[in-house]
Design a protein around this motif. Structure first.
Motif, PDB file in Angstrom:
ATOM      1  N   PHE A  20       0.831  -1.196   0.000  1.00 48.76           N
ATOM      2  CA  PHE A  20       0.000   0.000   0.000  1.00 48.76           C
ATOM      3  C   PHE A  20       0.873   1.256   0.000  1.00 48.76           C
ATOM      4  N   ALA A  21       1.923   1.212   0.843  1.00 47.14           N
ATOM      5  CA  ALA A  21       2.798   2.382   0.947  1.00 47.14           C
ATOM      6  C   ALA A  21       3.515   2.658  -0.365  1.00 47.14           C
ATOM      7  N   GLN A  22       3.871   1.581  -1.083  1.00 48.24           N
ATOM      8  CA  GLN A  22       4.652   1.751  -2.295  1.00 48.24           C
ATOM      9  C   GLN A  22       3.780   1.898  -3.539  1.00 48.24           C
ATOM     10  N   THR A  23       2.440   1.763  -3.411  1.00 50.92           N
ATOM     11  CA  THR A  23       1.572   1.932  -4.570  1.00 50.92           C
ATOM     12  C   THR A  23       0.771   3.211  -4.484  1.00 50.92           C
ATOM     13  N   GLU A  24       1.013   4.044  -3.455  1.00 48.76           N
ATOM     14  CA  GLU A  24       0.386   5.351  -3.433  1.00 48.76           C
ATOM     15  C   GLU A  24       0.880   6.155  -4.625  1.00 48.76           C
ATOM     16  N   ASN A  25       0.057   7.115  -5.055  1.00 47.09           N
ATOM     17  CA  ASN A  25       0.407   7.901  -6.239  1.00 47.09           C
ATOM     18  C   ASN A  25       1.774   8.558  -6.054  1.00 47.09           C
ATOM     19  N   PRO A  26       2.774   8.147  -6.843  1.00 47.96           N
ATOM     20  CA  PRO A  26       4.123   8.697  -6.658  1.00 47.96           C
ATOM     21  C   PRO A  26       4.312  10.048  -7.344  1.00 47.96           C
ATOM     22  N   TYR A  27       3.272  10.511  -8.054  1.00 43.09           N
ATOM     23  CA  TYR A  27       3.429  11.718  -8.856  1.00 43.09           C
ATOM     24  C   TYR A  27       2.778  12.957  -8.243  1.00 43.09           C
ATOM     25  N   GLU A  28       2.059  12.780  -7.127  1.00 40.12           N
ATOM     26  CA  GLU A  28       1.246  13.878  -6.632  1.00 40.12           C
ATOM     27  C   GLU A  28       2.076  15.062  -6.132  1.00 40.12           C
ATOM     28  N   ASN A  29       3.336  14.847  -5.818  1.00 36.27           N
ATOM     29  CA  ASN A  29       4.177  15.949  -5.346  1.00 36.27           C
ATOM     30  C   ASN A  29       5.129  16.462  -6.424  1.00 36.27           C
ATOM     31  N   PHE A  30       4.778  16.220  -7.666  1.00 36.49           N
ATOM     32  CA  PHE A  30       5.639  16.645  -8.784  1.00 36.49           C
ATOM     33  C   PHE A  30       5.821  18.159  -8.766  1.00 36.49           C
ATOM     34  N   ASN A  31       7.075  18.577  -8.803  1.00 35.37           N
ATOM     35  CA  ASN A  31       7.375  20.011  -8.788  1.00 35.37           C
ATOM     36  C   ASN A  31       8.808  20.197  -9.279  1.00 35.37           C
ATOM     37  N   PRO A  32       9.005  20.266 -10.595  1.00 36.79           N
ATOM     38  CA  PRO A  32      10.368  20.300 -11.162  1.00 36.79           C
ATOM     39  C   PRO A  32      11.041  21.659 -10.998  1.00 36.79           C
ATOM     40  N   GLU A  33      11.549  21.902  -9.805  1.00 37.38           N
ATOM     41  CA  GLU A  33      12.128  23.200  -9.468  1.00 37.38           C
ATOM     42  C   GLU A  33      13.248  23.623 -10.420  1.00 37.38           C
ATOM     43  N   ALA A  34      13.926  22.650 -11.014  1.00 35.41           N
ATOM     44  CA  ALA A  34      15.052  22.988 -11.904  1.00 35.41           C
ATOM     45  C   ALA A  34      14.612  23.852 -13.077  1.00 35.41           C
ATOM     46  N   LEU A  35      13.356  23.730 -13.490  1.00 38.12           N
ATOM     47  CA  LEU A  35      12.869  24.527 -14.620  1.00 38.12           C
ATOM     48  C   LEU A  35      12.857  26.017 -14.293  1.00 38.12           C
ATOM     49  N   LYS A  36      12.825  26.336 -13.010  1.00 34.19           N
ATOM     50  CA  LYS A  36      12.787  27.748 -12.628  1.00 34.19           C
ATOM     51  C   LYS A  36      14.108  28.462 -12.939  1.00 34.19           C
ATOM     52  N   SER A  37      15.125  27.709 -13.280  1.00 39.08           N
ATOM     53  CA  SER A  37      16.383  28.344 -13.672  1.00 39.08           C
ATOM     54  C   SER A  37      16.241  29.086 -14.998  1.00 39.08           C
ATOM     55  N   ASN A  38      15.196  28.732 -15.761  1.00 35.94           N
ATOM     56  CA  ASN A  38      14.878  29.477 -16.977  1.00 35.94           C
ATOM     57  C   ASN A  38      14.135  30.748 -16.576  1.00 35.94           C
ATOM     58  N   LYS A  39      14.764  31.876 -16.754  1.00 38.70           N
ATOM     59  CA  LYS A  39      14.199  33.149 -16.282  1.00 38.70           C
ATOM     60  C   LYS A  39      12.845  33.457 -16.907  1.00 38.70           C
ATOM     61  N   ASN A  40      12.634  32.990 -18.130  1.00 38.62           N
ATOM     62  CA  ASN A  40      11.348  33.261 -18.790  1.00 38.62           C
ATOM     63  C   ASN A  40      10.192  32.576 -18.075  1.00 38.62           C
ATOM     64  N   TYR A  41      10.479  31.389 -17.527  1.00 34.81           N
ATOM     65  CA  TYR A  41       9.402  30.605 -16.936  1.00 34.81           C
ATOM     66  C   TYR A  41       8.905  31.187 -15.612  1.00 34.81           C
ATOM     67  N   VAL A  42       9.718  32.010 -14.965  1.00 36.06           N
ATOM     68  CA  VAL A  42       9.293  32.602 -13.697  1.00 36.06           C
ATOM     69  C   VAL A  42       8.794  34.041 -13.878  1.00 36.06           C
ATOM     70  N   LYS A  43       8.607  34.418 -15.123  1.00 39.01           N
ATOM     71  CA  LYS A  43       7.980  35.710 -15.388  1.00 39.01           C
ATOM     72  C   LYS A  43       6.491  35.631 -15.078  1.00 39.01           C
ATOM     73  N   ASN A  44       5.910  36.768 -14.758  1.00 41.31           N
ATOM     74  CA  ASN A  44       4.483  36.787 -14.433  1.00 41.31           C
ATOM     75  C   ASN A  44       3.655  36.504 -15.677  1.00 41.31           C
ATOM     76  N   PHE A  45       2.608  35.712 -15.475  1.00 39.42           N
ATOM     77  CA  PHE A  45       1.725  35.333 -16.582  1.00 39.42           C
ATOM     78  C   PHE A  45       0.398  36.067 -16.457  1.00 39.42           C
ATOM     79  N   ALA A  46      -0.064  36.622 -17.550  1.00 38.28           N
ATOM     80  CA  ALA A  46      -1.375  37.277 -17.584  1.00 38.28           C
ATOM     81  C   ALA A  46      -2.081  36.858 -18.863  1.00 38.28           C
ATOM     82  N   PRO A  47      -3.312  36.390 -18.797  1.00 40.84           N
ATOM     83  CA  PRO A  47      -3.997  35.870 -19.980  1.00 40.84           C
ATOM     84  C   PRO A  47      -4.223  36.906 -21.082  1.00 40.84           C
TER      85      PRO A  47
END
Length: 819
Positions: A20-47
């Motif tokens: 049970f412990a090893q079959t819990e959803n392993p993806y729910e905490n996905f947060n690829p912080e490394a992508l934030k090194s791209n300055k464009n990706y941390v710019k403010n977004f407005a629709p």
């Protein structure tokens, strides 16, 4: 029996919790912080004011990050037609303000929308929805993309599609709702089949494949679910042979075949695929929107195979059935493969079974087991580090009669007897002593000076790293003589008189008394007492010896806190391979309960230095664990020692008892689950080896299946080494579980240290099924193989099914490499 039952219940309880412990959803905490090194990706977004390019690139990078992190897949490629297909549905979603894959007629389905943009029907679509703005709060491109991908990863079915290895392309489209409060997105997951470049623009009579579907329907997820995971189906390809233009189906056990394709509605269809359909020049001559690649036969049921059986013999279980003829359209000298299409419920195409040529050479690696270290039982007295401490040492060099010039060889035994780690001499004092009977003797004094000079030279030669002075004084032995002679039964009065009286008495009558007292009294006074003021050397290899010495002295003084601090420092050095096995061997530890943590750590260090637990250290650890079997670390190490010693199983009950003891380790707080998994994994290998050597029974067959399932449940997400992954993969290959074998090896594909056997085995496994050979990792593996051993690669591809050329990059590499 009652004990065995309780052990089984406990084992099942622990194992179910582990699963049970090893079959819990392993993806729910996905947060690829490394992508934030791209300055464009941390710019403010407005629709109402944003960059399409940044949003698109951020979204594709985020999908690639998820696939790399969780599925070990290379980056996806993009295509404008896929983007257009996705955008078309995203616009519809936004207009309806509803997340859905179902569209408006005539483009209600994903397949219909793919065809609208000139593509084939192979591909999967995922949809998502997220907030387009957070008002005054910061909301970056990264945040938007993360909010879009999270719902997909949280759902097991949609996550499986996003991470599916067979997809090598992605299309991404999005649209905002009327008030720009929400953003709707569509993702098209595709591969080379989706482009279907070989599909003819118009029908022709000369096509090298059956143009009608012969009543077959496409893949049905519900009906085909079990078929997709059935491990024995690949065996069917080995049952086919051709003689005089007739295809025969042969097998030694018709019941085994019936289990695979003998249920109501089950059937097979033969698909004759000619190699000429995959010429290097031009596109492949196949239509990938069809269930077949080549000429198909009619549906063949298990009953049809039985009805045509030509095997003879009373109550025979063998099959030898002519089930089809090679199509007349195929020339006698043509090269072709016979693929088997698996049909369920009379018409639904679930899977293709291809000919296989699995290579799995030199996969007999044994992953070493290591003991656990005990860092909790004894609290260390802070953090110890070696420093160049100062000390004062005293050594006594006895003089031999008539030997006046001493060398370092004469001094060495006495210096070694100090049992000190390496040191530098800062300064020294030497008291050169003579016996009282030589007091006032000028010749004797000169001899003593001669000895002093030779000792000084020897010391400076031995400790020449730093210049130092030796202060020499001389002693006639009077004070020591008084202390020694006072207890003599005959001459004790000599201690009361003056020195002159004592000297006179010793020399009287030709030195009669001196000769009598020489062996036990006077001789001991003829020596050099050297005091060395030193500083210990802790540089390079000297540090290890110094640390071991400090540990031994702290433990001998029962300063357990300091001893543990020193030992923990040595453990780190052994783990970093800066200390060798002598750091463990030279530890002097008494045998007793209070010393169990130190003994445990000593054997842990030895197992690390030795490259794993061996029979000798396992035997020693079994004795150590008996000192206190309530210690959690001792319980774990006891299990490790028993597995590492390789003691044979008595029977299946013995396996159950040992398994229960290992499963109980999962509740120990001091032992990481990953460590228990590694131990448990090695134990499963031993079970498999044991079952292979014993007669097959229903019970052993059940245990074998359970063992394979347990390995899947307990294995760590990534194996500890490519060697161990390869070994485990080879075990699952023998169990016909090729997809799982591939999943074990994929994380190591970019490891430059993998062997050629690993690489070529991986390629041969990937060629077994479409969802494997269409993947980006198949392309990567083939590219690596072409660079490492082109001749071996070309030889292997001659044995693999030709349909792997549906992967166009693989085809390009092979055609270029193998001409």
């Amino acid at each position: 029996m009652k004990k065995l039952f309780l052990l089984a219940v406990l084992s099942c309880f622990i194992f179910s919790n582990l699963c049970f412990a090893q079959t819990e959803n392993p993806y729910e905490n996905f947060n690829p912080e490394a992508l934030k090194s791209n300055k464009n990706y941390v710019k403010n977004f407005a629709p109402n004011n944003f960059s399409h390019k940044i949003l698109y690139e951020c979204m594709v990078d985020m999908v690639n990050a998820a696939r790399e992190q969780y599925a070990f897949q290379p980056a996806l490629k993009t295509d404008i037609r896929l983007d257009s297909t996705a955008a078309y549905q995203a616009v519809y979603e936004a207009s309806k303000e509803e997340k859905t894959v179902e569209g408006l007629a005539p483009y209600r389905t994903t397949e219909q929308r793919l065809k609208k943009y000139g593509l084939g029907t192979s591909g999967k679509e995922l949809v998502s929805k997220a907030k387009a703005t957070l008002g005054d709060k910061d909301y970056t491109y990264y945040d938007v993309c993360l909010e879009l991908i999270k719902p997909i990863l949280k759902n097991a079915k949609t996550a499986a599609v996003l991470l599916d290895r067979q997809y090598t392309y992605i299309g991404f489209g999005y649209e905002f709702d009327k008030y720009m409060k929400s953003i709707y997105a569509s993702y098209i997951m595709a591969n080379d089949r989706t482009f279907n470049n070989g599909k003819p623009r118009q029908l022709s009579k000369d096509l090298p494949y059956t143009r009608t579907k012969l009543g077959l329907a496409g893949y049905d997820e519900q009906l085909c679910k079990k078929c997709m995971t059935e491990k024995g189906l690949e065996m069917l390809s080995e049952c086919l042979s051709v003689k005089d233009g007739v295809v025969y189906f042969s097998h030694d056990d018709n019941k085994a075949v019936k289990r695979l394709i003998g249920k109501e509605g089950d059937a097979i269809v033969l698909d004759f695929v000619q190699h000429s359909q995959y010429e290097c020049e031009g596109v492949n001559n196949v239509d990938l929107d069809r269930p077949n690649h080549g000429y198909m036969t009619k549906i063949i049921t298990f009953q049809d195979i039985l009805d045509e059986n030509q095997a003879t013999g009373k109550k025979t279980t063998k099959l030898l059935s002519p089930i089809a003829e090679v199509p007349q359209e195929i020339a006698d000298d043509a090269e072709y493969d016979i693929n088997i299409i698996i049909v369920k419920d009379g018409k639904y195409v679930c899977r293709n079974v291809l000919k296989k040529k699995i290579e799995c050479n030199n996969a007999n690696y044994t992953e070493p087991l290591y003991f656990a270290k005990d860092v909790n039982t004894v609290k260390p007295a802070g953090e110890w580090v070696p420093v160049a401490e100062s000390n004062t040492l005293t050594v006594t060099i006895p003089f031999e009669d008539k030997k006046y010039d001493l060398t370092i060889d004469d001094l060495q035994p006495y210096l070694l007897a100090l049992n000190e780690p390496a040191f530098v001499v800062e300064s020294a004092e030497m008291v050169v002593g003579n016996s009282l009977n030589f007091s006032g003797d000028a010749t004797a004094q000169k001899n003593q000076e001669r000895r002093a000079k030779s000792i000084t030279n020897a010391l400076k030669q031995e400790f020449k790293e730093k210049e130092f002075e030796v202060t020499v004084t001389y002693n006639d032995g009077w004070e020591q003589f008084k202390k020694d002679i006072v207890n003599h039964p005959t001459y004790s009065e000599m201690a009361i008189g003056t020195k002159a009286q004592a000297v006179s008495k010793l020399k009287a009558s030709g030195g009669k008394i001196a000769k009598e007292l020489d062996a036990d009294y006077l001789k001991q006074e003829r020596c050099a007492v050297i005091t060395l003021h030193i500083r210990y050397k802790v540089d390079g290899d000297n540090e290890q010896t110094f640390a071991v010495t400090k540990f031994n002295r702290a433990l001998a003084a029962k300063n357990f806190g300091l001893a543990m601090a020193i030992q923990q420092y040595m453990i780190k050095e052994v783990e970093a391979k800066r200390y060798n096995t002598q750091a463990a061997i030279r530890q002097e530890i008494p045998n007793g309960k209070n010393y169990q943590p130190f003994l445990t750590n000593k054997l842990y260090m030895q197992s690390v230095a030795d490259g794993g637990v061996n029979v000798r250290t396992a035997t020693e650890m079994l004795d150590v664990t008996k000192l206190d079997n309530t210690n959690p670390t001792a319980q774990y190490n006891d299990a490790v020692a028993k597995v590492a010693s390789g003691s044979p199983f008595a029977d299946l009950n013995d396996i159950s008892i040992r398994q229960a003891n290992i499963d109980r380790l999962y509740v120990l707080k001091d032992i990481p689950q990953e460590q228990v998994n590694n131990l448990n994994m090695e134990f499963q290998f031993q079970i498999i080896d044991y079952l292979k050597s014993t007669p097959a029974t229903t019970e052993s067959a059940t245990l074998l299946d359970n063992t394979y399932n347990k390995i899947k449940a307990i294995r760590n997400p990534v194996m500890s080494s490519w060697e161990n992954a390869y070994k485990l993969a080879s075990i699952f290959v023998k169990n016909n579980d090729y997809v799982y074998a591939v999943s074990l090896m994929e994380p190591f594909l970019n490891d430059p240290s993998i062997s050629n056997d690993f690489l070529f085995s991986f390629i041969s496994l990937m060629a077994v099924r479409e969802e494997l050979y269409m993947s980006g990792n198949m392309t990567l593996a083939v590219k690596l193989a072409s660079e490492r051993d082109a001749a071996r690669l070309c030889g292997l591809f001659d044995k693999l099914p030709i349909v792997i050329f549906d992967n166009e990059e693989v085809k390009s590499i092979i055609c270029k490499t193998c001409k």
